[in-house]
Scaffold this motif. Sequence first.
Motif, PDB file in Angstrom:
ATOM      1  N   GLY A   1       0.875  -1.276   0.082  1.00  0.00           N
ATOM      2  CA  GLY A   1      -0.076   0.000  -0.032  1.00  0.00           C
ATOM      3  C   GLY A   1       0.841   1.214  -0.034  1.00  0.00           C
ATOM      4  N   LEU A   2       2.168   1.036  -0.130  1.00  0.00           N
ATOM      5  CA  LEU A   2       2.945   2.184  -0.041  1.00  0.00           C
ATOM      6  C   LEU A   2       3.086   3.074  -1.323  1.00  0.00           C
ATOM      7  CD1 LEU A   2       5.072   3.418   1.898  1.00  0.00           C
ATOM      8  CD2 LEU A   2       6.893   1.978   0.720  1.00  0.00           C
ATOM      9  N   GLN A   3       2.754   4.180  -1.207  1.00  0.00           N
ATOM     10  CA  GLN A   3       2.744   5.097  -2.254  1.00  0.00           C
ATOM     11  C   GLN A   3       3.178   6.614  -1.570  1.00  0.00           C
ATOM     12  OE1 GLN A   3      -1.076   4.842  -4.200  1.00  0.00           O
ATOM     13  NE2 GLN A   3      -1.945   6.356  -2.897  1.00  0.00           N
ATOM     14  N   GLY A   4       3.506   7.480  -2.577  1.00  0.00           N
ATOM     15  CA  GLY A   4       3.899   8.759  -2.201  1.00  0.00           C
ATOM     16  C   GLY A   4       2.664   9.789  -2.523  1.00  0.00           C
ATOM     17  N   ARG A   5       3.079  11.056  -2.611  1.00  0.00           N
ATOM     18  CA  ARG A   5       2.034  12.148  -3.003  1.00  0.00           C
ATOM     19  C   ARG A   5       1.436  11.865  -4.280  1.00  0.00           C
ATOM     20  NH1 ARG A   5       5.888  15.654  -0.363  1.00  0.00           N
ATOM     21  NH2 ARG A   5       5.274  15.861   1.684  1.00  0.00           N
ATOM     22  N   GLY A   6       0.278  12.117  -4.767  1.00  0.00           N
ATOM     23  CA  GLY A   6      -0.195  12.251  -5.994  1.00  0.00           C
ATOM     24  C   GLY A   6      -0.109  10.811  -6.643  1.00  0.00           C
ATOM     25  N   ASN A   7      -0.292   9.813  -5.762  1.00  0.00           N
ATOM     26  CA  ASN A   7      -0.162   8.368  -6.427  1.00  0.00           C
ATOM     27  C   ASN A   7       1.246   7.857  -6.824  1.00  0.00           C
ATOM     28  OD1 ASN A   7      -2.374   7.256  -5.586  1.00  0.00           O
ATOM     29  ND2 ASN A   7      -3.423   7.786  -7.385  1.00  0.00           N
ATOM     30  N   ARG A   8       2.386   8.787  -6.733  1.00  0.00           N
ATOM     31  CA  ARG A   8       3.554   8.588  -7.311  1.00  0.00           C
ATOM     32  C   ARG A   8       4.209   7.450  -6.265  1.00  0.00           C
ATOM     33  NH1 ARG A   8       7.473  13.187  -7.548  1.00  0.00           N
ATOM     34  NH2 ARG A   8       8.656  11.809  -9.034  1.00  0.00           N
ATOM     35  N   PRO A   9       5.169   6.715  -6.811  1.00  0.00           N
ATOM     36  CA  PRO A   9       5.908   5.829  -5.803  1.00  0.00           C
ATOM     37  C   PRO A   9       6.423   6.540  -4.604  1.00  0.00           C
ATOM     38  CG  PRO A   9       6.589   5.460  -8.193  1.00  0.00           C
ATOM     39  CD  PRO A   9       5.751   6.496  -8.077  1.00  0.00           C
ATOM     40  N   HIS A  10       6.551   6.010  -3.434  1.00  0.00           N
ATOM     41  CA  HIS A  10       6.993   6.654  -2.514  1.00  0.00           C
ATOM     42  C   HIS A  10       8.473   6.949  -2.384  1.00  0.00           C
ATOM     43  CE1 HIS A  10       8.111   6.789   1.865  1.00  0.00           C
ATOM     44  NE2 HIS A  10       7.085   7.301   2.322  1.00  0.00           N
ATOM     45  N   PRO A  11       9.156   7.887  -1.780  1.00  0.00           N
ATOM     46  CA  PRO A  11      10.230   8.200  -1.894  1.00  0.00           C
ATOM     47  C   PRO A  11      11.400   7.195  -1.798  1.00  0.00           C
ATOM     48  CG  PRO A  11       9.337  10.277  -0.806  1.00  0.00           C
ATOM     49  CD  PRO A  11       8.248   8.941  -1.168  1.00  0.00           C
ATOM     50  N   LEU A  12      10.933   6.347  -0.896  1.00  0.00           N
ATOM     51  CA  LEU A  12      12.040   5.095  -0.554  1.00  0.00           C
ATOM     52  C   LEU A  12      11.823   4.128  -1.776  1.00  0.00           C
ATOM     53  CD1 LEU A  12      11.006   4.403   3.140  1.00  0.00           C
ATOM     54  CD2 LEU A  12      13.360   4.675   2.257  1.00  0.00           C
TER      55      LEU A  12
ATOM     56  N   ALA B   1      22.555   4.376   1.092  1.00  0.00           N
ATOM     57  CA  ALA B   1      22.482   5.469   0.283  1.00  0.00           C
ATOM     58  C   ALA B   1      21.064   5.696   0.178  1.00  0.00           C
ATOM     59  CB  ALA B   1      23.336   5.147  -0.918  1.00  0.00           C
ATOM     60  N   ALA B   2      20.162   4.537  -0.180  1.00  0.00           N
ATOM     61  CA  ALA B   2      18.888   4.850  -0.863  1.00  0.00           C
ATOM     62  C   ALA B   2      18.098   5.493   0.552  1.00  0.00           C
ATOM     63  CB  ALA B   2      18.219   3.517  -1.181  1.00  0.00           C
ATOM     64  N   ILE B   3      18.429   4.818   1.580  1.00  0.00           N
ATOM     65  CA  ILE B   3      17.574   5.496   2.766  1.00  0.00           C
ATOM     66  C   ILE B   3      17.938   6.818   3.058  1.00  0.00           C
ATOM     67  CG2 ILE B   3      17.255   5.112   5.272  1.00  0.00           C
ATOM     68  CD1 ILE B   3      17.684   2.006   4.879  1.00  0.00           C
ATOM     69  N   ARG B   4      19.115   7.272   3.003  1.00  0.00           N
ATOM     70  CA  ARG B   4      19.789   8.737   3.025  1.00  0.00           C
ATOM     71  C   ARG B   4      19.077   9.491   1.912  1.00  0.00           C
ATOM     72  NH1 ARG B   4      24.879  10.251   3.346  1.00  0.00           N
ATOM     73  NH2 ARG B   4      24.362  11.901   4.989  1.00  0.00           N
ATOM     74  N   SER B   5      19.024   9.004   0.775  1.00  0.00           N
ATOM     75  CA  SER B   5      18.613   9.711  -0.169  1.00  0.00           C
ATOM     76  C   SER B   5      16.903  10.137   0.053  1.00  0.00           C
ATOM     77  CB  SER B   5      18.754   9.028  -1.759  1.00  0.00           C
ATOM     78  OG  SER B   5      18.119   9.630  -2.778  1.00  0.00           O
ATOM     79  N   ALA B   6      16.287   9.014   0.288  1.00  0.00           N
ATOM     80  CA  ALA B   6      14.858   9.246   0.340  1.00  0.00           C
ATOM     81  C   ALA B   6      14.482  10.161   1.728  1.00  0.00           C
ATOM     82  CB  ALA B   6      14.137   7.913   0.894  1.00  0.00           C
ATOM     83  N   ALA B   7      15.491  10.137   2.491  1.00  0.00           N
ATOM     84  CA  ALA B   7      15.328  10.844   3.806  1.00  0.00           C
ATOM     85  C   ALA B   7      15.470  12.400   3.432  1.00  0.00           C
ATOM     86  CB  ALA B   7      16.208  10.605   4.900  1.00  0.00           C
ATOM     87  N   GLU B   8      16.269  12.639   2.678  1.00  0.00           N
ATOM     88  CA  GLU B   8      16.561  14.227   2.031  1.00  0.00           C
ATOM     89  C   GLU B   8      15.207  14.364   1.621  1.00  0.00           C
ATOM     90  OE1 GLU B   8      19.749  14.423  -0.922  1.00  0.00           O
ATOM     91  OE2 GLU B   8      21.225  13.815   0.768  1.00  0.00           O
ATOM     92  N   ASP B   9      14.431  13.592   0.569  1.00  0.00           N
ATOM     93  CA  ASP B   9      13.228  13.755  -0.082  1.00  0.00           C
ATOM     94  C   ASP B   9      12.033  13.891   1.169  1.00  0.00           C
ATOM     95  OD1 ASP B   9      11.435  13.930  -1.905  1.00  0.00           O
ATOM     96  OD2 ASP B   9      12.149  12.324  -3.074  1.00  0.00           O
ATOM     97  N   LEU B  10      12.260  13.275   2.251  1.00  0.00           N
ATOM     98  CA  LEU B  10      11.001  13.359   3.198  1.00  0.00           C
ATOM     99  C   LEU B  10      11.152  14.540   4.019  1.00  0.00           C
ATOM    100  CD1 LEU B  10      10.911   9.625   4.087  1.00  0.00           C
ATOM    101  CD2 LEU B  10       9.067  10.860   2.930  1.00  0.00           C
ATOM    102  N   VAL B  11      12.266  14.903   4.222  1.00  0.00           N
ATOM    103  CA  VAL B  11      12.365  16.386   5.250  1.00  0.00           C
ATOM    104  C   VAL B  11      12.254  17.721   4.260  1.00  0.00           C
ATOM    105  CG1 VAL B  11      13.945  15.116   6.631  1.00  0.00           C
ATOM    106  CG2 VAL B  11      14.859  16.501   4.935  1.00  0.00           C
ATOM    107  N   ARG B  12      12.124  17.532   2.974  1.00  0.00           N
ATOM    108  CA  ARG B  12      11.897  18.795   2.392  1.00  0.00           C
ATOM    109  C   ARG B  12      10.422  19.468   2.669  1.00  0.00           C
ATOM    110  NH1 ARG B  12      13.516  16.605  -2.879  1.00  0.00           N
ATOM    111  NH2 ARG B  12      15.831  16.667  -2.709  1.00  0.00           N
TER     112      ARG B  12
END
Length: 179
Positions: A86-97, A168-179
């Motif tokens: 059920g994971l998804q990001g905003r606007g039905n895009r894949p989640h940042p992770l 690296a992927a988790i850190r990259s996703a975290a950058e996206d999530l804190v924006r």
Amino acid sequence: MAERKIKLNGHPVRADYQSTGTGTEEQSEPLLYWLRDTLGVRGPKFGCGIAQCGACTVLVDGAITRSCVRQVHAVADQAEVRTLDGLQGRGNRPHPLQRAFVALQAGQCGFCLNGMVMGALGWLEARLAAGNRAVPSEDEVEQFLSGASATGPQNYLCRCGTHTRIVAAIRSAAEDLVR
Ligand code: FES
Ligand code: FES
């Protein structure tokens, strides 16, 4: 037969499950089996079956949960259960992770990835909920994945050895999530 009503990935689900005993003696099947075999939710994987690898990780009311050892009756009625399915990001895009794991090719066979993604999701969301908007350092991510962080002991094992890319992927996703 006993019954649980839960919210699964945002949708109400009502299902029967096998239960034996009562009170402190109650026993029921693992949440993992119920999700996969009864509800057809295949994101969580069976890895070790003894809470050691993380492949079966789901979030129950936001808490990182090893579904191979959490019995169904031990999940509260009306609990919110989230799985990779059920994971998804905003606007039905894949989640940042998900986007970061794909972009950085953070997997080979992929068997561990449910645990890596759902564990990281629970961890990053808990940090954000606590007001911590810093992108975790490599050390912090490694400590989380190895079970050495305050949220442990819940280590995550990748048999293919892609831990460096996973960090690296988790850190990259975290950058996206804190924006
Ligand atoms: S299958 Fe649950 S922790 Fe390994
Ligand atoms: S990518 Fe194969 S176990 Fe992690």
